[in-house]
Design a protein around this motif. Sequence first.
Motif, PDB file in Angstrom:
ATOM      1  N   ILE A  51       0.841  -1.205   0.000  1.00  0.00           N
ATOM      2  CA  ILE A  51       0.000   0.000   0.000  1.00  0.00           C
ATOM      3  C   ILE A  51       0.874   1.252   0.000  1.00  0.00           C
ATOM      4  O   ILE A  51       0.649   2.183  -0.775  1.00  0.00           O
ATOM      5  CB  ILE A  51      -0.976  -0.013   1.202  1.00  0.00           C
ATOM      6  CG1 ILE A  51      -2.053  -1.097   1.006  1.00  0.00           C
ATOM      7  CG2 ILE A  51      -1.614   1.357   1.410  1.00  0.00           C
ATOM      8  CD1 ILE A  51      -2.933  -1.340   2.238  1.00  0.00           C
ATOM      9  N   VAL A  52       1.883   1.263   0.836  1.00  0.00           N
ATOM     10  CA  VAL A  52       2.748   2.442   0.979  1.00  0.00           C
ATOM     11  C   VAL A  52       3.615   2.648  -0.266  1.00  0.00           C
ATOM     12  O   VAL A  52       3.761   3.779  -0.751  1.00  0.00           O
ATOM     13  CB  VAL A  52       3.595   2.332   2.260  1.00  0.00           C
ATOM     14  CG1 VAL A  52       4.654   3.403   2.328  1.00  0.00           C
ATOM     15  CG2 VAL A  52       2.688   2.410   3.491  1.00  0.00           C
ATOM     16  N   ALA A  53       4.181   1.580  -0.801  1.00  0.00           N
ATOM     17  CA  ALA A  53       5.010   1.708  -2.012  1.00  0.00           C
ATOM     18  C   ALA A  53       4.160   2.210  -3.175  1.00  0.00           C
ATOM     19  O   ALA A  53       4.586   3.099  -3.925  1.00  0.00           O
ATOM     20  CB  ALA A  53       5.654   0.370  -2.360  1.00  0.00           C
ATOM     21  N   ALA A  54       2.957   1.680  -3.315  1.00  0.00           N
ATOM     22  CA  ALA A  54       2.070   2.104  -4.401  1.00  0.00           C
ATOM     23  C   ALA A  54       1.684   3.570  -4.245  1.00  0.00           C
ATOM     24  O   ALA A  54       1.788   4.355  -5.197  1.00  0.00           O
ATOM     25  CB  ALA A  54       0.821   1.213  -4.426  1.00  0.00           C
ATOM     26  N   TYR A  55       1.269   3.950  -3.059  1.00  0.00           N
ATOM     27  CA  TYR A  55       0.838   5.320  -2.789  1.00  0.00           C
ATOM     28  C   TYR A  55       1.952   6.329  -3.070  1.00  0.00           C
ATOM     29  O   TYR A  55       1.694   7.445  -3.505  1.00  0.00           O
ATOM     30  CB  TYR A  55       0.373   5.436  -1.335  1.00  0.00           C
ATOM     31  CG  TYR A  55      -0.137   6.794  -0.968  1.00  0.00           C
ATOM     32  CD1 TYR A  55      -1.448   7.161  -1.253  1.00  0.00           C
ATOM     33  CD2 TYR A  55       0.687   7.720  -0.339  1.00  0.00           C
ATOM     34  CE1 TYR A  55      -1.923   8.424  -0.925  1.00  0.00           C
ATOM     35  CE2 TYR A  55       0.220   8.979  -0.009  1.00  0.00           C
ATOM     36  CZ  TYR A  55      -1.086   9.331  -0.299  1.00  0.00           C
ATOM     37  OH  TYR A  55      -1.547  10.586   0.021  1.00  0.00           O
ATOM     38  N   GLY A  57       4.314   5.944  -5.314  1.00  0.00           N
ATOM     39  CA  GLY A  57       4.735   5.906  -6.708  1.00  0.00           C
ATOM     40  C   GLY A  57       5.971   5.090  -7.010  1.00  0.00           C
ATOM     41  O   GLY A  57       6.616   5.309  -8.033  1.00  0.00           O
ATOM     42  N   HIS A  58       6.283   4.110  -6.175  1.00  0.00           N
ATOM     43  CA  HIS A  58       7.486   3.297  -6.380  1.00  0.00           C
ATOM     44  C   HIS A  58       7.133   2.007  -7.122  1.00  0.00           C
ATOM     45  O   HIS A  58       6.949   0.945  -6.527  1.00  0.00           O
ATOM     46  CB  HIS A  58       8.162   3.002  -5.042  1.00  0.00           C
ATOM     47  CG  HIS A  58       8.645   4.229  -4.340  1.00  0.00           C
ATOM     48  ND1 HIS A  58       9.579   5.075  -4.901  1.00  0.00           N
ATOM     49  CD2 HIS A  58       8.305   4.769  -3.145  1.00  0.00           C
ATOM     50  CE1 HIS A  58       9.797   6.084  -4.062  1.00  0.00           C
ATOM     51  NE2 HIS A  58       9.034   5.923  -3.004  1.00  0.00           N
ATOM     52  N   GLU A  59       7.054   2.124  -8.440  1.00  0.00           N
ATOM     53  CA  GLU A  59       6.604   1.013  -9.271  1.00  0.00           C
ATOM     54  C   GLU A  59       7.458  -0.244  -9.106  1.00  0.00           C
ATOM     55  O   GLU A  59       6.924  -1.354  -9.026  1.00  0.00           O
ATOM     56  CB  GLU A  59       6.580   1.437 -10.742  1.00  0.00           C
ATOM     57  CG  GLU A  59       6.022   0.377 -11.652  1.00  0.00           C
ATOM     58  CD  GLU A  59       5.842   0.857 -13.082  1.00  0.00           C
ATOM     59  OE1 GLU A  59       5.535  -0.002 -13.929  1.00  0.00           O
ATOM     60  OE2 GLU A  59       6.007   2.063 -13.363  1.00  0.00           O
ATOM     61  N   GLU A  60       8.768  -0.110  -9.075  1.00  0.00           N
ATOM     62  CA  GLU A  60       9.622  -1.303  -8.954  1.00  0.00           C
ATOM     63  C   GLU A  60       9.463  -1.963  -7.590  1.00  0.00           C
ATOM     64  O   GLU A  60       9.524  -3.193  -7.481  1.00  0.00           O
ATOM     65  CB  GLU A  60      11.076  -0.970  -9.264  1.00  0.00           C
ATOM     66  CG  GLU A  60      11.303  -0.649 -10.739  1.00  0.00           C
ATOM     67  CD  GLU A  60      10.709  -1.690 -11.692  1.00  0.00           C
ATOM     68  OE1 GLU A  60      10.951  -2.902 -11.506  1.00  0.00           O
ATOM     69  OE2 GLU A  60       9.982  -1.296 -12.633  1.00  0.00           O
ATOM     70  N   GLY A  90      -3.021   9.074  -9.348  1.00  0.00           N
ATOM     71  CA  GLY A  90      -2.867   9.107 -10.793  1.00  0.00           C
ATOM     72  C   GLY A  90      -1.732   8.256 -11.338  1.00  0.00           C
ATOM     73  O   GLY A  90      -1.311   8.459 -12.477  1.00  0.00           O
ATOM     74  N   PHE A  91      -1.259   7.280 -10.581  1.00  0.00           N
ATOM     75  CA  PHE A  91      -0.149   6.437 -11.017  1.00  0.00           C
ATOM     76  C   PHE A  91      -0.669   5.274 -11.871  1.00  0.00           C
ATOM     77  O   PHE A  91      -0.858   4.161 -11.396  1.00  0.00           O
ATOM     78  CB  PHE A  91       0.636   5.905  -9.823  1.00  0.00           C
ATOM     79  CG  PHE A  91       1.237   6.971  -8.936  1.00  0.00           C
ATOM     80  CD1 PHE A  91       1.807   8.118  -9.464  1.00  0.00           C
ATOM     81  CD2 PHE A  91       1.239   6.813  -7.558  1.00  0.00           C
ATOM     82  CE1 PHE A  91       2.369   9.087  -8.644  1.00  0.00           C
ATOM     83  CE2 PHE A  91       1.801   7.771  -6.732  1.00  0.00           C
ATOM     84  CZ  PHE A  91       2.370   8.914  -7.276  1.00  0.00           C
ATOM     85  N   ILE A  92      -0.871   5.545 -13.156  1.00  0.00           N
ATOM     86  CA  ILE A  92      -1.515   4.584 -14.054  1.00  0.00           C
ATOM     87  C   ILE A  92      -0.698   3.302 -14.208  1.00  0.00           C
ATOM     88  O   ILE A  92      -1.258   2.200 -14.186  1.00  0.00           O
ATOM     89  CB  ILE A  92      -1.794   5.232 -15.423  1.00  0.00           C
ATOM     90  CG1 ILE A  92      -2.834   6.341 -15.247  1.00  0.00           C
ATOM     91  CG2 ILE A  92      -2.279   4.197 -16.434  1.00  0.00           C
ATOM     92  CD1 ILE A  92      -3.044   7.189 -16.475  1.00  0.00           C
TER      93      ILE A  92
END
Length: 166
Positions: A51-55, A57-60, A90-92
């Motif tokens: 959840i935190v990585a996604a929020y 913006g850390h795609e890898e 907005g991180f598609i």
Amino acid sequence: MTAPQIQFSPEQIIALFIEAARSGDLDLLSQFLTAGMTIDAADSRGYTALIVAAYNGHEEAVRLLLEGGAAPDFVDLKGATALSGVAFKGFISIARLLLEHGATIDHANQAGRTPLMFAIMFGREDMARCLIEHGASPDTRDADGISVREMADKQGLSALFSDTTH
């Protein structure tokens, strides 16, 4: 003379793991996982590393965690998933990655709001289009009875649904 052993509580260890996700530190995340860290360990707010990585913006980091078995639909204490967070940010590319790994597109939080609702509420038109393309429902209503279409009308985004039926 030997250095004293530092003892960390389980909560402190989880906090360090989640901080590694917040900063997108792939090496440290990998070290935690290699050492046996529970991939879906949650902090006091119900936030997991995914959840935190996604929020943030850390795609890898998201990819590493998903490929390591992180649950894409784990919910925080407000009932939100990683997809909810990326929808309003907005991180598609991260949304697509989560969906590829089985994230539920219309998962509603405790207020009945879905990722598509968040995308629309925060004016993320491209994200909304992405979610619609992946099957998000424009007819879902939140806990207040407001539909996705009504939210889109209020935000000037009703054209998103010009190709769909009411």
